[in-house]
Design a protein around this motif. Structure first.
Motif, PDB file in Angstrom:
ATOM      1  N   ARG A  73     -14.301  -5.567   3.042  1.00  0.00           N
ATOM      2  CA  ARG A  73     -15.332  -6.662   3.284  1.00  0.00           C
ATOM      3  C   ARG A  73     -14.865  -7.644   2.371  1.00  0.00           C
ATOM      4  NH1 ARG A  73     -20.281  -5.423   5.774  1.00  0.00           N
ATOM      5  NH2 ARG A  73     -20.762  -3.247   6.306  1.00  0.00           N
ATOM      6  N   THR A  74     -13.956  -7.546   1.586  1.00  0.00           N
ATOM      7  CA  THR A  74     -13.625  -8.528   0.420  1.00  0.00           C
ATOM      8  C   THR A  74     -12.194  -9.112   0.708  1.00  0.00           C
ATOM      9  OG1 THR A  74     -12.768  -6.741  -1.082  1.00  0.00           O
ATOM     10  CG2 THR A  74     -15.213  -7.516  -1.408  1.00  0.00           C
ATOM     11  N   ALA A  75     -11.294  -8.245   1.412  1.00  0.00           N
ATOM     12  CA  ALA A  75      -9.768  -8.636   1.401  1.00  0.00           C
ATOM     13  C   ALA A  75      -9.035  -7.678   2.535  1.00  0.00           C
ATOM     14  CB  ALA A  75      -9.285  -8.499  -0.019  1.00  0.00           C
ATOM     15  N   ILE A  76      -7.812  -8.396   2.887  1.00  0.00           N
ATOM     16  CA  ILE A  76      -6.904  -7.597   3.606  1.00  0.00           C
ATOM     17  C   ILE A  76      -5.790  -6.827   2.509  1.00  0.00           C
ATOM     18  CG2 ILE A  76      -5.012  -7.721   5.176  1.00  0.00           C
ATOM     19  CD1 ILE A  76      -6.111 -10.289   5.930  1.00  0.00           C
ATOM     20  N   LEU A  77      -5.789  -5.646   2.598  1.00  0.00           N
ATOM     21  CA  LEU A  77      -4.767  -5.068   1.725  1.00  0.00           C
ATOM     22  C   LEU A  77      -3.768  -4.429   2.667  1.00  0.00           C
ATOM     23  CD1 LEU A  77      -4.077  -3.658  -1.235  1.00  0.00           C
ATOM     24  CD2 LEU A  77      -5.462  -1.710  -0.452  1.00  0.00           C
ATOM     25  N   TYR A  78      -2.331  -4.938   2.290  1.00  0.00           N
ATOM     26  CA  TYR A  78      -1.201  -4.600   2.855  1.00  0.00           C
ATOM     27  C   TYR A  78      -0.413  -3.380   2.160  1.00  0.00           C
ATOM     28  CZ  TYR A  78       3.469  -4.889   4.769  1.00  0.00           C
ATOM     29  OH  TYR A  78       4.811  -4.585   5.234  1.00  0.00           O
ATOM     30  N   ASN A  79      -0.257  -2.306   2.707  1.00  0.00           N
ATOM     31  CA  ASN A  79       0.635  -1.241   2.108  1.00  0.00           C
ATOM     32  C   ASN A  79       2.012  -1.124   2.732  1.00  0.00           C
ATOM     33  OD1 ASN A  79      -1.363  -0.214   0.208  1.00  0.00           O
ATOM     34  ND2 ASN A  79      -2.504   0.400   2.060  1.00  0.00           N
ATOM     35  N   HIS A  80       2.862  -1.057   1.633  1.00  0.00           N
ATOM     36  CA  HIS A  80       4.340  -0.844   2.106  1.00  0.00           C
ATOM     37  C   HIS A  80       5.156   0.107   1.184  1.00  0.00           C
ATOM     38  CE1 HIS A  80       8.770  -2.101   2.565  1.00  0.00           C
ATOM     39  NE2 HIS A  80       8.240  -2.506   3.976  1.00  0.00           N
ATOM     40  N   ARG A  81       6.138   0.808   1.747  1.00  0.00           N
ATOM     41  CA  ARG A  81       6.873   1.829   0.637  1.00  0.00           C
ATOM     42  C   ARG A  81       7.231   1.018  -0.611  1.00  0.00           C
ATOM     43  NH1 ARG A  81      10.190   1.218   5.008  1.00  0.00           N
ATOM     44  NH2 ARG A  81      12.398   0.511   4.550  1.00  0.00           N
ATOM     45  N   ASN A  82       7.387  -0.370  -0.332  1.00  0.00           N
ATOM     46  CA  ASN A  82       8.087  -1.026  -1.804  1.00  0.00           C
ATOM     47  C   ASN A  82       6.797  -1.770  -2.519  1.00  0.00           C
ATOM     48  OD1 ASN A  82      10.828  -0.468  -1.309  1.00  0.00           O
ATOM     49  ND2 ASN A  82      10.835  -1.817   0.245  1.00  0.00           N
ATOM     50  N   GLY A  83       5.418  -1.436  -2.235  1.00  0.00           N
ATOM     51  CA  GLY A  83       4.520  -2.264  -2.987  1.00  0.00           C
ATOM     52  C   GLY A  83       3.407  -2.581  -1.829  1.00  0.00           C
ATOM     53  N   ARG A  84       2.594  -3.575  -2.316  1.00  0.00           N
ATOM     54  CA  ARG A  84       1.554  -3.925  -1.475  1.00  0.00           C
ATOM     55  C   ARG A  84       1.113  -5.280  -2.057  1.00  0.00           C
ATOM     56  NH1 ARG A  84      -3.503  -0.493  -3.478  1.00  0.00           N
ATOM     57  NH2 ARG A  84      -2.151   1.116  -2.691  1.00  0.00           N
ATOM     58  N   TRP A  85       0.186  -6.038  -1.131  1.00  0.00           N
ATOM     59  CA  TRP A  85      -0.432  -7.384  -1.678  1.00  0.00           C
ATOM     60  C   TRP A  85      -1.656  -7.338  -1.029  1.00  0.00           C
ATOM     61  CZ3 TRP A  85      -2.140  -9.617   2.778  1.00  0.00           C
ATOM     62  CH2 TRP A  85      -1.584  -9.434   3.967  1.00  0.00           C
ATOM     63  N   GLN A  86      -2.579  -8.038  -1.586  1.00  0.00           N
ATOM     64  CA  GLN A  86      -3.938  -8.325  -1.303  1.00  0.00           C
ATOM     65  C   GLN A  86      -4.276  -9.793  -1.132  1.00  0.00           C
ATOM     66  OE1 GLN A  86      -6.737  -5.868  -3.162  1.00  0.00           O
ATOM     67  NE2 GLN A  86      -8.077  -7.674  -3.327  1.00  0.00           N
ATOM     68  N   LEU A  87      -4.964 -10.024   0.064  1.00  0.00           N
ATOM     69  CA  LEU A  87      -5.592 -11.421   0.300  1.00  0.00           C
ATOM     70  C   LEU A  87      -7.069 -11.558   0.611  1.00  0.00           C
ATOM     71  CD1 LEU A  87      -4.482 -14.233   0.795  1.00  0.00           C
ATOM     72  CD2 LEU A  87      -4.040 -13.728   3.153  1.00  0.00           C
ATOM     73  N   ASP A  88      -7.620 -12.180  -0.069  1.00  0.00           N
ATOM     74  CA  ASP A  88      -9.054 -12.268  -0.020  1.00  0.00           C
ATOM     75  C   ASP A  88      -9.338 -13.269   1.338  1.00  0.00           C
ATOM     76  OD1 ASP A  88      -9.436 -10.822  -2.375  1.00  0.00           O
ATOM     77  OD2 ASP A  88      -9.918 -12.592  -3.600  1.00  0.00           O
ATOM     78  N   TRP A  89     -10.616 -12.827   1.883  1.00  0.00           N
ATOM     79  CA  TRP A  89     -10.936 -13.378   3.160  1.00  0.00           C
ATOM     80  C   TRP A  89     -11.028 -14.830   2.744  1.00  0.00           C
ATOM     81  CZ3 TRP A  89      -9.801 -11.061   7.261  1.00  0.00           C
ATOM     82  CH2 TRP A  89      -9.830  -9.492   7.348  1.00  0.00           C
ATOM     83  N   HIS A  90     -11.766 -15.178   1.859  1.00  0.00           N
ATOM     84  CA  HIS A  90     -12.044 -16.433   1.156  1.00  0.00           C
ATOM     85  C   HIS A  90     -10.686 -17.477   0.902  1.00  0.00           C
ATOM     86  CE1 HIS A  90     -15.809 -14.485   0.487  1.00  0.00           C
ATOM     87  NE2 HIS A  90     -16.435 -15.588   0.892  1.00  0.00           N
ATOM     88  N   ASN A  91      -9.511 -16.835   0.620  1.00  0.00           N
ATOM     89  CA  ASN A  91      -8.411 -17.287   0.788  1.00  0.00           C
ATOM     90  C   ASN A  91      -7.387 -17.732   1.737  1.00  0.00           C
ATOM     91  OD1 ASN A  91      -6.598 -18.694  -1.216  1.00  0.00           O
ATOM     92  ND2 ASN A  91      -5.589 -16.840  -1.788  1.00  0.00           N
ATOM     93  N   ILE A  92      -8.239 -17.489   2.971  1.00  0.00           N
ATOM     94  CA  ILE A  92      -7.418 -17.508   4.174  1.00  0.00           C
ATOM     95  C   ILE A  92      -7.667 -18.866   4.874  1.00  0.00           C
ATOM     96  CG2 ILE A  92      -6.931 -16.605   6.555  1.00  0.00           C
ATOM     97  CD1 ILE A  92      -7.447 -13.895   5.304  1.00  0.00           C
ATOM     98  N   GLN A  93      -6.909 -19.803   5.213  1.00  0.00           N
ATOM     99  CA  GLN A  93      -7.037 -21.017   5.887  1.00  0.00           C
ATOM    100  C   GLN A  93      -7.123 -20.837   7.325  1.00  0.00           C
ATOM    101  OE1 GLN A  93      -5.286 -24.384   4.061  1.00  0.00           O
ATOM    102  NE2 GLN A  93      -5.554 -25.574   6.052  1.00  0.00           N
ATOM    103  N   ARG A  94      -5.909 -20.212   7.930  1.00  0.00           N
ATOM    104  CA  ARG A  94      -5.895 -20.018   9.230  1.00  0.00           C
ATOM    105  C   ARG A  94      -4.947 -18.758   9.445  1.00  0.00           C
ATOM    106  NH1 ARG A  94      -1.922 -24.227  12.711  1.00  0.00           N
ATOM    107  NH2 ARG A  94      -2.439 -23.377  14.776  1.00  0.00           N
ATOM    108  N   ILE A  95      -5.091 -18.185  10.690  1.00  0.00           N
ATOM    109  CA  ILE A  95      -4.445 -16.938  11.121  1.00  0.00           C
ATOM    110  C   ILE A  95      -4.212 -17.039  12.650  1.00  0.00           C
ATOM    111  CG2 ILE A  95      -4.597 -14.394  11.514  1.00  0.00           C
ATOM    112  CD1 ILE A  95      -7.062 -14.495   9.774  1.00  0.00           C
ATOM    113  N   ASP A  96      -2.670 -16.762  12.969  1.00  0.00           N
ATOM    114  CA  ASP A  96      -2.451 -16.996  14.293  1.00  0.00           C
ATOM    115  C   ASP A  96      -0.978 -16.207  14.532  1.00  0.00           C
ATOM    116  OD1 ASP A  96      -2.409 -17.903  16.865  1.00  0.00           O
ATOM    117  OD2 ASP A  96      -2.601 -19.984  16.454  1.00  0.00           O
ATOM    118  N   VAL A  97      -0.657 -16.322  15.683  1.00  0.00           N
ATOM    119  CA  VAL A  97       0.610 -15.929  16.008  1.00  0.00           C
ATOM    120  C   VAL A  97       1.722 -17.074  15.850  1.00  0.00           C
ATOM    121  CG1 VAL A  97       2.090 -14.979  17.777  1.00  0.00           C
ATOM    122  CG2 VAL A  97      -0.146 -14.141  17.670  1.00  0.00           C
TER     123      VAL A  97
END
Length: 230
Positions: A73-97
């Motif tokens: 409900r707060t963010a997108i959490l991306y998991n990878h074998r080399n680490g991770r990043w987190q991006l809050d929904w409020h910090n997203i301006q645009r999403i597309d292909v």
């Protein structure tokens, strides 16, 4: 919206199948060595090699995180074998292909792209090892929509374009050095060419790219529409 939406990448699939194929192949190879004459040992060698490749693939798949994305409900959490990043929904301006020019047409890339609002908040969540990995893996994106001035005949400009400066200063005046600065400069360069900062390969998803875009948009809309979600 669910509390947590779990996304399993395609790379994580078929681990058990790969192991079984490898083990069965090794059994067949041992039988081949014991039954066939030496003149046909090449068949056993081929089966052994193929089986070892299957087991290696299974090991690589096993090392991948169980879920590539966790949508909360707060963010997108991306998991990878080399680490991770987190991006809050409020910090997203645009999403597309993302799309690139291909001749006179626009071609969709097999990726999902996100344009963010504030670099500083995002940079603090990205693992240094993951930054290095992304800088290497996403180099081919730099060749899309390259400015005509950089389309030189010698090719040296392409190699220069692969390098990122190790100093970056954002709009707030915050200064970054080292791998964080290189990563921020890469995002700036990709935004100038493709319009986005963060790129996600289709192999990291459990569904087609456009369906994942629709899912992220729906999640963001629900979060932003919820009172006191900031």
């Amino acid at each position: 919206m669910q509390d947590i939406i779990e996304i399993r990448s395609q790379a994580k699939r078929n681990v058990i199948a790969s192991v079984l194929i490898g083990l069965v192949g090794l059994c067949l190879a041992s039988i081949t060595f014991s039954v066939l004459p030496k003149s046909l040992y090449l068949i056993g060698i081929f089966l052994t090699s193929a089986s070892l490749v299957a087991l290696l693939i299974a090991w690589v798949k096993y090392r991948e995180p169980q879920f590539s994305f966790l949508l909360s409900r707060t963010a997108i959490l991306y998991n990878h074998r080399n680490g991770r990043w987190q991006l809050d929904w409020h910090n997203i301006q645009r999403i597309d292909v993302p799309k690139v020019t291909h001749g006179v047409e626009l071609k969709s890339l097999d990726m999902v792209a996100i344009k963010i609002k504030d670099y500083s908040v995002f940079l603090e969540t990205v693992s240094p090892r993951l930054m290095s990995n992304i800088l290497m893996e996403q180099r081919p994106l730099l060749f899309h929509d390259m400015p005509p001035s950089q389309d030189c005949a010698t090719g040296s400009c392409h190699s220069d374009d692969m390098l990122e400066h190790d100093y970056f200063k954002d709009s707030k005046g915050i200064e970054y050095k080292g791998i964080q600065a290189m990563f921020a400069n890469r995002m700036t360069k990709l935004r100038a060419r493709l319009g986005y900062d963060v790129f996600i390969a289709g192999s990291e998803l459990d569904r087609p790219e456009q369906e994942f875009v629709d899912l992220l948009r729906q999640c963001q809309q629900r979060v932003l529409a919820t009172p006191n979600s900031a």
